[in-house]
Design an enzyme around this catalytic site. Sequence first.
Site, PDB file in Angstrom:
ATOM      1  N   HIS A 105       0.838  -1.203   0.000  1.00 17.73           N
ATOM      2  CA  HIS A 105       0.000   0.000   0.000  1.00 17.73           C
ATOM      3  C   HIS A 105       0.881   1.264   0.000  1.00 17.73           C
ATOM      4  CE1 HIS A 105      -3.487   2.521   1.332  1.00 17.73           C
ATOM      5  NE2 HIS A 105      -2.512   3.216   1.878  1.00 17.73           N
ATOM      6  N   GLU A 106       1.869   1.277   0.871  1.00 17.41           N
ATOM      7  CA  GLU A 106       2.724   2.471   0.977  1.00 17.41           C
ATOM      8  C   GLU A 106       3.561   2.671  -0.285  1.00 17.41           C
ATOM      9  OE1 GLU A 106       2.206   4.601   3.205  1.00 17.41           O
ATOM     10  OE2 GLU A 106       0.905   3.349   4.410  1.00 17.41           O
TER      11      GLU A 106
ATOM     12  N   GLU B 292      -6.175   6.657  -1.406  1.00 17.45           N
ATOM     13  CA  GLU B 292      -6.186   5.449  -0.562  1.00 17.45           C
ATOM     14  C   GLU B 292      -6.695   4.237  -1.341  1.00 17.45           C
ATOM     15  OE1 GLU B 292      -4.734   4.983   2.111  1.00 17.45           O
ATOM     16  OE2 GLU B 292      -4.313   7.062   2.592  1.00 17.45           O
TER      17      GLU B 292
ATOM     18  N   HIS C 247       1.607   4.341  -3.059  1.00 13.26           N
ATOM     19  CA  HIS C 247       1.531   5.814  -3.000  1.00 13.26           C
ATOM     20  C   HIS C 247       2.729   6.431  -3.728  1.00 13.26           C
ATOM     21  CE1 HIS C 247      -1.946   6.486  -0.498  1.00 13.26           C
ATOM     22  NE2 HIS C 247      -1.457   5.867   0.564  1.00 13.26           N
TER      23      HIS C 247
END
Length: 271
Positions: free
Chosen positions: A143-144, A201, A147
């Site tokens: 997820h990070e 997100e 980004h």
Amino acid sequence: MKPAARFGILALMALAACQTVHTTGGGAVGVERKQSMSTLVSSAQMDSSAAKAYSEVLAEARKKDRLNRDPAQTERVRGIANRLILNTSAFRPDAPRWRWEVNVIASEDVNAWCMPGGKIAFYTGLIDKRRVSDDELAAVMGHEIAHALREHGRERASERVAQQLGVTVLSVALGLGDLGAQLTQTVLEVTLSLPHSRTHETEADRIGVELAARSGYDPRAAVSLWEKMGKLGGGKPPQWLSTHPAAETRIRDLQDYSERVMPLYESSRKR
Ligand SMILES: [Zn+2]
């Protein structure tokens, strides 16, 4: 106003246009949104500001003896990162060659982040206290990393710059501004304190499960981790669990997309 200053302002205004970019390919999860970036904020500028901000965070942690205290733990986190980083090529061919850095910071905070250009930090509050599995760690990391691949930080900095343009243009033209220092501050803020938008997100969740699946980590761990975190109660929720999107919608989306990438998970395990 002196002619030179006037010229400076005109030149900056001309530079300050927006451009539509595709930071990543859509991947199997099909993240296709076009992004608008200010031409005043390049990827290279974001990366070098992030590198500066990152080394400040590390120096601070080192000073307090909070950096990579447990070598085995650091190895574990870096090992997972390396597998995910290899598979970033599914979204951006350039990404595996970024100057990735992965460090563990001793802190109560249940947190993790990846700055522009691939500067990753995991906090022990997330790893130890929640007893996260490798699959769950990979879910957070995917997820990070997403980004960073999508350059969400640059997108947000672009919005900032657009808002502050009047002030910045004037101060730079008059020789008062230091765009570099301002950008480092902006990178710190967009990474560490400002919550991401709901759109960002969702994109990070979808790309994250695909990165995990391609790397041989069970993508469904993103769902179990979210549920685990939801049960925590009390304390400040970590940044990556910010209130957007609402928990239920998010879990449903993660369930949906982790199922879609299961074939990638199965085939990566056969290798
Ligand atoms: Zn996030």
